[in-house]
Design a protein around this motif. Structure first.
Motif, PDB file in Angstrom:
ATOM      1  N   SER A 140      34.159 -36.621 -94.299  1.00 14.36           N
ATOM      2  CA  SER A 140      35.195 -38.080 -94.902  1.00 14.36           C
ATOM      3  C   SER A 140      34.565 -39.492 -95.219  1.00 14.36           C
ATOM      4  O   SER A 140      33.239 -39.324 -94.072  1.00 14.36           O
ATOM      5  CB  SER A 140      36.159 -37.760 -94.569  1.00 14.36           C
ATOM      6  OG  SER A 140      36.561 -37.902 -93.294  1.00 14.36           O
ATOM      7  N   TRP A 141      34.994 -40.129 -95.996  1.00 13.77           N
ATOM      8  CA  TRP A 141      35.172 -41.447 -95.863  1.00 13.77           C
ATOM      9  C   TRP A 141      36.258 -42.089 -96.359  1.00 13.77           C
ATOM     10  O   TRP A 141      36.567 -41.590 -96.820  1.00 13.77           O
ATOM     11  CB  TRP A 141      33.282 -41.700 -96.724  1.00 13.77           C
ATOM     12  CG  TRP A 141      33.578 -43.138 -97.065  1.00 13.77           C
ATOM     13  CD1 TRP A 141      32.216 -44.128 -96.461  1.00 13.77           C
ATOM     14  CD2 TRP A 141      33.900 -44.091 -97.955  1.00 13.77           C
ATOM     15  NE1 TRP A 141      32.296 -45.828 -96.976  1.00 13.77           N
ATOM     16  CE2 TRP A 141      33.760 -45.015 -97.759  1.00 13.77           C
ATOM     17  CE3 TRP A 141      35.308 -44.470 -98.369  1.00 13.77           C
ATOM     18  CZ2 TRP A 141      33.893 -46.420 -98.227  1.00 13.77           C
ATOM     19  CZ3 TRP A 141      35.534 -45.483 -98.999  1.00 13.77           C
ATOM     20  CH2 TRP A 141      35.402 -46.286 -98.936  1.00 13.77           C
ATOM     21  N   HIS A 142      36.641 -43.614 -95.976  1.00 13.61           N
ATOM     22  CA  HIS A 142      37.115 -43.420 -95.641  1.00 13.61           C
ATOM     23  C   HIS A 142      37.438 -45.124 -95.748  1.00 13.61           C
ATOM     24  O   HIS A 142      36.884 -45.681 -94.561  1.00 13.61           O
ATOM     25  CB  HIS A 142      38.861 -42.878 -94.552  1.00 13.61           C
ATOM     26  CG  HIS A 142      39.408 -42.058 -94.512  1.00 13.61           C
ATOM     27  ND1 HIS A 142      40.492 -41.804 -95.797  1.00 13.61           N
ATOM     28  CD2 HIS A 142      39.084 -40.961 -94.358  1.00 13.61           C
ATOM     29  CE1 HIS A 142      40.301 -40.297 -95.050  1.00 13.61           C
ATOM     30  NE2 HIS A 142      39.491 -40.003 -94.321  1.00 13.61           N
ATOM     31  N   THR A 143      38.123 -46.112 -95.797  1.00 16.12           N
ATOM     32  CA  THR A 143      38.006 -47.222 -96.291  1.00 16.12           C
ATOM     33  C   THR A 143      37.986 -47.871 -94.752  1.00 16.12           C
ATOM     34  O   THR A 143      39.164 -47.428 -94.454  1.00 16.12           O
ATOM     35  CB  THR A 143      38.577 -48.597 -97.528  1.00 16.12           C
ATOM     36  OG1 THR A 143      38.845 -47.580 -98.601  1.00 16.12           O
ATOM     37  CG2 THR A 143      38.420 -49.790 -97.442  1.00 16.12           C
ATOM     38  N   GLY A 144      37.065 -49.009 -94.452  1.00 15.66           N
ATOM     39  CA  GLY A 144      37.113 -48.942 -93.518  1.00 15.66           C
ATOM     40  C   GLY A 144      36.584 -48.293 -92.329  1.00 15.66           C
ATOM     41  O   GLY A 144      36.585 -48.846 -90.818  1.00 15.66           O
ATOM     42  N   HIS A 145      36.771 -47.009 -92.516  1.00 18.02           N
ATOM     43  CA  HIS A 145      36.389 -46.657 -91.078  1.00 18.02           C
ATOM     44  C   HIS A 145      35.003 -46.111 -91.595  1.00 18.02           C
ATOM     45  O   HIS A 145      33.957 -44.856 -90.601  1.00 18.02           O
ATOM     46  CB  HIS A 145      37.437 -45.299 -91.180  1.00 18.02           C
ATOM     47  CG  HIS A 145      39.014 -45.425 -90.444  1.00 18.02           C
ATOM     48  ND1 HIS A 145      38.678 -45.859 -89.348  1.00 18.02           N
ATOM     49  CD2 HIS A 145      39.537 -45.716 -91.133  1.00 18.02           C
ATOM     50  CE1 HIS A 145      39.879 -45.990 -89.424  1.00 18.02           C
ATOM     51  NE2 HIS A 145      40.393 -45.586 -90.407  1.00 18.02           N
ATOM     52  N   GLY A 146      34.765 -45.713 -92.604  1.00 19.04           N
ATOM     53  CA  GLY A 146      33.552 -45.505 -93.623  1.00 19.04           C
ATOM     54  C   GLY A 146      33.648 -43.180 -92.871  1.00 19.04           C
ATOM     55  O   GLY A 146      34.146 -43.162 -93.291  1.00 19.04           O
ATOM     56  N   TYR A 147      31.960 -42.777 -93.315  1.00 23.18           N
ATOM     57  CA  TYR A 147      31.625 -41.713 -93.457  1.00 23.18           C
ATOM     58  C   TYR A 147      31.972 -40.578 -91.603  1.00 23.18           C
ATOM     59  O   TYR A 147      32.025 -41.139 -90.985  1.00 23.18           O
ATOM     60  CB  TYR A 147      30.375 -41.006 -93.206  1.00 23.18           C
ATOM     61  CG  TYR A 147      30.162 -39.751 -93.003  1.00 23.18           C
ATOM     62  CD1 TYR A 147      30.517 -38.688 -94.950  1.00 23.18           C
ATOM     63  CD2 TYR A 147      29.197 -39.544 -92.049  1.00 23.18           C
ATOM     64  CE1 TYR A 147      29.802 -37.748 -93.673  1.00 23.18           C
ATOM     65  CE2 TYR A 147      29.225 -37.811 -91.946  1.00 23.18           C
ATOM     66  CZ  TYR A 147      29.121 -36.750 -93.372  1.00 23.18           C
ATOM     67  OH  TYR A 147      29.003 -35.914 -92.458  1.00 23.18           O
ATOM     68  N   ARG A 148      32.480 -39.958 -91.325  1.00 30.47           N
ATOM     69  CA  ARG A 148      33.273 -38.531 -90.305  1.00 30.47           C
ATOM     70  C   ARG A 148      32.927 -37.373 -91.034  1.00 30.47           C
ATOM     71  O   ARG A 148      32.368 -37.351 -92.374  1.00 30.47           O
ATOM     72  CB  ARG A 148      34.348 -38.980 -90.277  1.00 30.47           C
ATOM     73  CG  ARG A 148      35.292 -40.206 -89.468  1.00 30.47           C
ATOM     74  CD  ARG A 148      36.373 -40.067 -88.504  1.00 30.47           C
ATOM     75  NE  ARG A 148      36.340 -38.925 -89.144  1.00 30.47           N
ATOM     76  CZ  ARG A 148      38.151 -39.261 -88.205  1.00 30.47           C
ATOM     77  NH1 ARG A 148      38.489 -40.095 -88.259  1.00 30.47           N
ATOM     78  NH2 ARG A 148      38.405 -37.963 -88.319  1.00 30.47           N
ATOM     79  N   ARG A 149      32.385 -36.762 -89.999  1.00 30.11           N
ATOM     80  CA  ARG A 149      31.780 -34.924 -89.376  1.00 30.11           C
ATOM     81  C   ARG A 149      32.602 -34.854 -88.763  1.00 30.11           C
ATOM     82  O   ARG A 149      32.304 -34.572 -87.789  1.00 30.11           O
ATOM     83  CB  ARG A 149      31.047 -34.683 -90.068  1.00 30.11           C
ATOM     84  CG  ARG A 149      30.295 -33.160 -90.120  1.00 30.11           C
ATOM     85  CD  ARG A 149      29.066 -33.271 -90.382  1.00 30.11           C
ATOM     86  NE  ARG A 149      28.751 -31.482 -90.743  1.00 30.11           N
ATOM     87  CZ  ARG A 149      29.151 -30.573 -89.674  1.00 30.11           C
ATOM     88  NH1 ARG A 149      29.336 -30.993 -88.806  1.00 30.11           N
ATOM     89  NH2 ARG A 149      28.810 -28.392 -90.267  1.00 30.11           N
ATOM     90  N   ARG A 150      33.690 -33.651 -88.835  1.00 26.32           N
ATOM     91  CA  ARG A 150      34.243 -32.800 -88.414  1.00 26.32           C
ATOM     92  C   ARG A 150      34.460 -30.895 -88.553  1.00 26.32           C
ATOM     93  O   ARG A 150      34.959 -31.348 -89.570  1.00 26.32           O
ATOM     94  CB  ARG A 150      35.437 -32.841 -87.779  1.00 26.32           C
ATOM     95  CG  ARG A 150      36.830 -33.300 -88.644  1.00 26.32           C
ATOM     96  CD  ARG A 150      37.961 -34.564 -88.280  1.00 26.32           C
ATOM     97  NE  ARG A 150      38.833 -35.051 -89.715  1.00 26.32           N
ATOM     98  CZ  ARG A 150      38.501 -35.078 -90.566  1.00 26.32           C
ATOM     99  NH1 ARG A 150      37.176 -36.408 -90.698  1.00 26.32           N
ATOM    100  NH2 ARG A 150      39.831 -35.648 -91.543  1.00 26.32           N
ATOM    101  N   THR A 151      34.732 -30.462 -87.426  1.00 27.81           N
ATOM    102  CA  THR A 151      35.233 -28.625 -87.381  1.00 27.81           C
ATOM    103  C   THR A 151      36.659 -28.750 -87.473  1.00 27.81           C
ATOM    104  O   THR A 151      37.079 -29.642 -86.578  1.00 27.81           O
ATOM    105  CB  THR A 151      34.193 -28.225 -87.399  1.00 27.81           C
ATOM    106  OG1 THR A 151      34.222 -28.512 -85.903  1.00 27.81           O
ATOM    107  CG2 THR A 151      32.835 -28.508 -87.656  1.00 27.81           C
ATOM    108  N   ARG A 152      37.491 -27.238 -87.972  1.00 29.68           N
ATOM    109  CA  ARG A 152      37.720 -27.119 -87.632  1.00 29.68           C
ATOM    110  C   ARG A 152      37.814 -25.202 -87.785  1.00 29.68           C
ATOM    111  O   ARG A 152      37.627 -24.783 -88.002  1.00 29.68           O
ATOM    112  CB  ARG A 152      39.464 -27.424 -88.597  1.00 29.68           C
ATOM    113  CG  ARG A 152      39.843 -29.145 -88.491  1.00 29.68           C
ATOM    114  CD  ARG A 152      40.758 -28.737 -89.319  1.00 29.68           C
ATOM    115  NE  ARG A 152      42.333 -28.683 -88.633  1.00 29.68           N
ATOM    116  CZ  ARG A 152      42.822 -28.976 -89.333  1.00 29.68           C
ATOM    117  NH1 ARG A 152      43.512 -29.633 -90.320  1.00 29.68           N
ATOM    118  NH2 ARG A 152      44.114 -27.977 -88.771  1.00 29.68           N
ATOM    119  N   THR A 153      39.098 -24.760 -86.572  1.00 36.03           N
ATOM    120  CA  THR A 153      38.858 -23.389 -86.466  1.00 36.03           C
ATOM    121  C   THR A 153      40.392 -22.489 -86.719  1.00 36.03           C
ATOM    122  O   THR A 153      40.905 -23.429 -86.759  1.00 36.03           O
ATOM    123  CB  THR A 153      37.754 -23.063 -84.851  1.00 36.03           C
ATOM    124  OG1 THR A 153      38.672 -23.836 -83.651  1.00 36.03           O
ATOM    125  CG2 THR A 153      36.674 -23.742 -84.703  1.00 36.03           C
TER     126      THR A 153
END
Length: 153
Positions: A140-153
């Protein structure tokens, strides 16, 4: 908020994957807000043009009235089913949200009173099945936070 071009500069690999999901088909799904605040979803065509995501709609359409009253929107890429036996090879889903900003019609526009917009983007996400196929990957990319990558099981 950001233009598409800004996201491409900040997170080019992520932006390329998201754009590929949106370019995978003509019809996207757009969510607007009705006058009473409840959601409305409709089909919409959108393009990546000169660092912007742009789209138009017919005059007097309900979604056009929605956006002229309240510019908040969300847009979803075309949905493509992953192979049942190998879900990790599926393309995933891309979404974005922001504000519709009305723009002048293109010079060759034959449709009087049609609406033309670009999107000031607040957030973009891409979700797909990871490898091995026992988890989801959320980029994801959000205004103010930039890019992130995460996982969910």
């Amino acid at each position: 908020m950001a233009s598409w071009g800004e996201i491409e500069k900040e997170a080019p690999e992520f932006a390329a994957k998201v754009r590929a999901r949106f370019d995978a088909g003509t019809n996207k799904t757009i969510a607007t807000l009705r006058q009473d605040g409840s959601p409305r979803i409709s089909a919409c065509e959108a393009q990546f043009t000169d660092g912007e995501i742009t789209f138009g709609m017919m005059s007097d359409s309900v979604k056009l009235r929605d956006l002229r009253r309240d510019p908040r929107l969300a847009m979803h890429s075309p949905t493509l089913e992953p192979p049942e036996d190998h879900p990790e090879t599926g393309p995933g889903d891309a979404k974005l949200a922001g504000l519709a900003v009305e723009t002048p019609p293109p010079p060759d526009n034959p449709h009087e009173d049609a609406g033309f917009f670009r999107i000031d983007i607040r957030e973009v996400s891409l979700t797909y099945v990871g490898v091995p196929a026992d988890h989801l990957v959320i980029e994801s990319w959000h205004t103010g936070h930039g890019y992130r990558r995460r996982t969910r099981t």
